[in-house]
Scaffold this active site. Structure first.
Site, PDB file in Angstrom:
ATOM      1  N   LEU A   1       0.953  -1.086   0.132  1.00  0.00           N
ATOM      2  CA  LEU A   1       0.000  -0.016  -0.051  1.00  0.00           C
ATOM      3  C   LEU A   1       0.860   1.164  -0.020  1.00  0.00           C
ATOM      4  O   LEU A   1       0.674   2.084  -1.161  1.00  0.00           O
ATOM      5  CB  LEU A   1      -0.781   0.008   1.142  1.00  0.00           C
ATOM      6  CG  LEU A   1      -1.565   1.206   1.417  1.00  0.00           C
ATOM      7  CD1 LEU A   1      -2.806   1.376   0.474  1.00  0.00           C
ATOM      8  CD2 LEU A   1      -2.435   1.340   2.898  1.00  0.00           C
ATOM      9  N   ASP A   2       1.656   1.450   1.136  1.00  0.00           N
ATOM     10  CA  ASP A   2       2.302   2.746   1.115  1.00  0.00           C
ATOM     11  C   ASP A   2       3.460   2.902   0.362  1.00  0.00           C
ATOM     12  O   ASP A   2       4.575   1.873   0.366  1.00  0.00           O
ATOM     13  CB  ASP A   2       2.735   2.816   2.786  1.00  0.00           C
ATOM     14  CG  ASP A   2       1.913   2.690   3.998  1.00  0.00           C
ATOM     15  OD1 ASP A   2       0.697   3.264   3.726  1.00  0.00           O
ATOM     16  OD2 ASP A   2       1.790   1.829   4.868  1.00  0.00           O
TER      17      ASP A   2
ATOM     18  N   THR B   1       1.552   7.379   0.912  1.00  0.00           N
ATOM     19  CA  THR B   1       1.740   7.766   2.243  1.00  0.00           C
ATOM     20  C   THR B   1       3.135   7.135   2.857  1.00  0.00           C
ATOM     21  O   THR B   1       3.467   7.339   4.001  1.00  0.00           O
ATOM     22  CB  THR B   1       0.872   6.607   2.834  1.00  0.00           C
ATOM     23  OG1 THR B   1       0.729   5.460   2.052  1.00  0.00           O
ATOM     24  CG2 THR B   1      -0.694   7.334   2.769  1.00  0.00           C
TER      25      THR B   1
ATOM     26  N   SER C   1      -0.158  -5.308   3.246  1.00  0.00           N
ATOM     27  CA  SER C   1       0.226  -3.976   3.781  1.00  0.00           C
ATOM     28  C   SER C   1       0.505  -4.258   5.363  1.00  0.00           C
ATOM     29  O   SER C   1      -0.343  -4.974   5.936  1.00  0.00           O
ATOM     30  CB  SER C   1      -0.687  -2.906   3.676  1.00  0.00           C
ATOM     31  OG  SER C   1      -0.355  -1.757   4.456  1.00  0.00           O
ATOM     32  N   ALA C   2       1.784  -3.815   5.692  1.00  0.00           N
ATOM     33  CA  ALA C   2       1.935  -4.051   7.351  1.00  0.00           C
ATOM     34  C   ALA C   2       1.350  -2.940   8.025  1.00  0.00           C
ATOM     35  O   ALA C   2       1.367  -2.950   9.109  1.00  0.00           O
ATOM     36  CB  ALA C   2       3.619  -3.710   7.204  1.00  0.00           C
TER      37      ALA C   2
ATOM     38  N   LYS D   1       7.318  -8.390   7.198  1.00  0.00           N
ATOM     39  CA  LYS D   1       8.267  -8.334   6.059  1.00  0.00           C
ATOM     40  C   LYS D   1       9.674  -8.272   6.629  1.00  0.00           C
ATOM     41  O   LYS D   1       9.603  -7.631   7.621  1.00  0.00           O
ATOM     42  CB  LYS D   1       7.867  -7.417   5.137  1.00  0.00           C
ATOM     43  CG  LYS D   1       6.709  -7.504   4.436  1.00  0.00           C
ATOM     44  CD  LYS D   1       6.049  -5.994   3.668  1.00  0.00           C
ATOM     45  CE  LYS D   1       4.625  -6.138   3.123  1.00  0.00           C
ATOM     46  NZ  LYS D   1       4.291  -4.967   2.716  1.00  0.00           N
TER      47      LYS D   1
ATOM     48  N   GLU E   1       6.024  -3.883  -4.908  1.00  0.00           N
ATOM     49  CA  GLU E   1       6.561  -3.180  -3.338  1.00  0.00           C
ATOM     50  C   GLU E   1       7.578  -2.054  -3.759  1.00  0.00           C
ATOM     51  O   GLU E   1       8.006  -2.131  -4.868  1.00  0.00           O
ATOM     52  CB  GLU E   1       7.441  -4.377  -2.841  1.00  0.00           C
ATOM     53  CG  GLU E   1       6.787  -5.214  -1.786  1.00  0.00           C
ATOM     54  CD  GLU E   1       6.454  -4.315  -0.534  1.00  0.00           C
ATOM     55  OE1 GLU E   1       6.879  -3.195  -0.272  1.00  0.00           O
ATOM     56  OE2 GLU E   1       5.857  -4.836   0.380  1.00  0.00           O
ATOM     57  N   ASP E   2       7.503  -1.255  -2.723  1.00  0.00           N
ATOM     58  CA  ASP E   2       8.579  -0.035  -2.771  1.00  0.00           C
ATOM     59  C   ASP E   2       9.599  -0.277  -1.648  1.00  0.00           C
ATOM     60  O   ASP E   2      10.369   0.585  -1.777  1.00  0.00           O
ATOM     61  CB  ASP E   2       7.877   1.298  -2.634  1.00  0.00           C
ATOM     62  CG  ASP E   2       7.322   1.541  -1.283  1.00  0.00           C
ATOM     63  OD1 ASP E   2       6.633   0.550  -0.578  1.00  0.00           O
ATOM     64  OD2 ASP E   2       7.458   2.735  -0.749  1.00  0.00           O
TER      65      ASP E   2
HETATM   66  C1  BG6 Z   1       4.166  -0.092   6.061  1.00  0.00           C
HETATM   67  C2  BG6 Z   1       4.993   1.062   5.962  1.00  0.00           C
HETATM   68  O1  BG6 Z   1       3.285  -0.312   4.907  1.00  0.00           O
HETATM   69  O2  BG6 Z   1       3.432   0.034   7.303  1.00  0.00           O
HETATM   70  C3  BG6 Z   1       5.990   1.339   7.340  1.00  0.00           C
HETATM   71  O3  BG6 Z   1       5.902   0.804   4.860  1.00  0.00           O
HETATM   72  C4  BG6 Z   1       4.896   1.338   8.433  1.00  0.00           C
HETATM   73  O4  BG6 Z   1       6.718   2.613   7.076  1.00  0.00           O
HETATM   74  C5  BG6 Z   1       4.147   0.105   8.491  1.00  0.00           C
HETATM   75  O5  BG6 Z   1       5.709   1.535   9.601  1.00  0.00           O
HETATM   76  C6  BG6 Z   1       3.040   0.041   9.745  1.00  0.00           C
HETATM   77  O6  BG6 Z   1       2.303   0.862   9.588  1.00  0.00           O
HETATM   78  P1  BG6 Z   1       1.253   1.671  10.771  1.00  0.00           P
HETATM   79  O7  BG6 Z   1       0.437   2.421   9.805  1.00  0.00           O
HETATM   80  O8  BG6 Z   1       0.531   0.345  11.241  1.00  0.00           O
HETATM   81  O9  BG6 Z   1       2.019   2.612  11.577  1.00  0.00           O
HETATM   82 MG    MG Z   2       5.637   0.331   0.957  1.00  0.00          MG
END
Ligand code: BG6
Ligand code: MG
Length: 217
Positions: free
Chosen positions: A8-9, A15, A114-115, A145, A169-170
């Protein structure tokens, strides 16, 4: 190619920049140096792991109790949520909405790996939720990841084999996760940041169904 599993991010919306800004504010209040190069290591990993890396960089790994660390992570998330509250459908990165539409029309599965615990909120703000056959629940994932678990779970949820999936992925940790899952990895960024990717694009504007089909092996 039966499914595409997206980060996602930094892939669907920018983001990754807001995570950078929110961690930067926290690091500044703690007096810990923080820059874009170091931030690359935080991409794709969880909030608590990111905080641990920042504290280690400032030689402060043992300076805070577990409660203090939770409070610091919450401070970062409050700032991050302030930044993402203004997201609109116009914040979807170039090429992504057309790609999602093409995939849906071709009946190719679509999942999110997404994490972020803010992922569902962000997809809603971008009005993209309806495209996704699966949004992997990160709270049910045991190993983040670069472990492949989140991508493998996306494939299971869609009912497809990993070898039939593309992951996008980025983050370096994300590319490792995709390759560990036995999938074809598309990196968004520079080749030096996306080591191990099967193909690398500079921006999401280069992505399309035709382009993915041409490269997928
Ligand atoms: C990942 C981002 O998608 O989500 C990380 O690349 C981020 O930078 C992680 O720390 C966790 O995100 P969140 O919104 O749960 O703090
Ligand atoms: Mg990312």
């Amino acid at each position: 190619m039966k499914a595409v599993i997206f980060d996602l991010d930094g892939v669907i919306t920018d983001t990754a920049e807001y995570h950078f800004q929110a961690w930067g504010s926290l690091a500044a209040t703690l007096g810990i140096p923080f820059d874009r190069e170091f931030n690359e290591q935080l991409k794709g990993i969880s909030r608590s792991e990111s905080l641990d890396k920042i504290l280690a960089r400032g030689d402060r790994s043992s300076a805070y109790s577990a409660d203090d660390k939770q409070e610091l992570a919450a401070q970062k998330n409050t700032e991050y949520q302030r930044l993402i509250s203004a997201l609109t459908p116009a914040d979807v990165l170039p090429g992504i909405r057309p790609l999602l539409t093409e995939l849906r029309e071709a009946r190719i599965g679509i999942a999110l790996a997404s994490a972020s615990k803010n992922a569902a909120f962000i997809l809603d703000r971008l009005e993209l939720t309806h495209y996704f056959g699966s949004v992997v629940d990160v709270t049910a994932i045991r190993h983040g990841k670069p472990d492949p678990e989140i991508f493998l779970t996306g494939a299971v949820n869609l009912g497809v084999q990993p070898a039939d999936c593309i992951g996008i992925e980025d983050a370096q940790a994300g590319i490792q996760a995709i390759k560990g899952a036995g999938m074809f990895a598309v990196g968004v960024g520079t080749p030096s940041q996306m080591q191990g990717a099967d193909i690398v694009v500079a921006t999401t504007a280069e992505l399309s169904l035709r382009m993915l089909e041409a490269h997928f092996i």
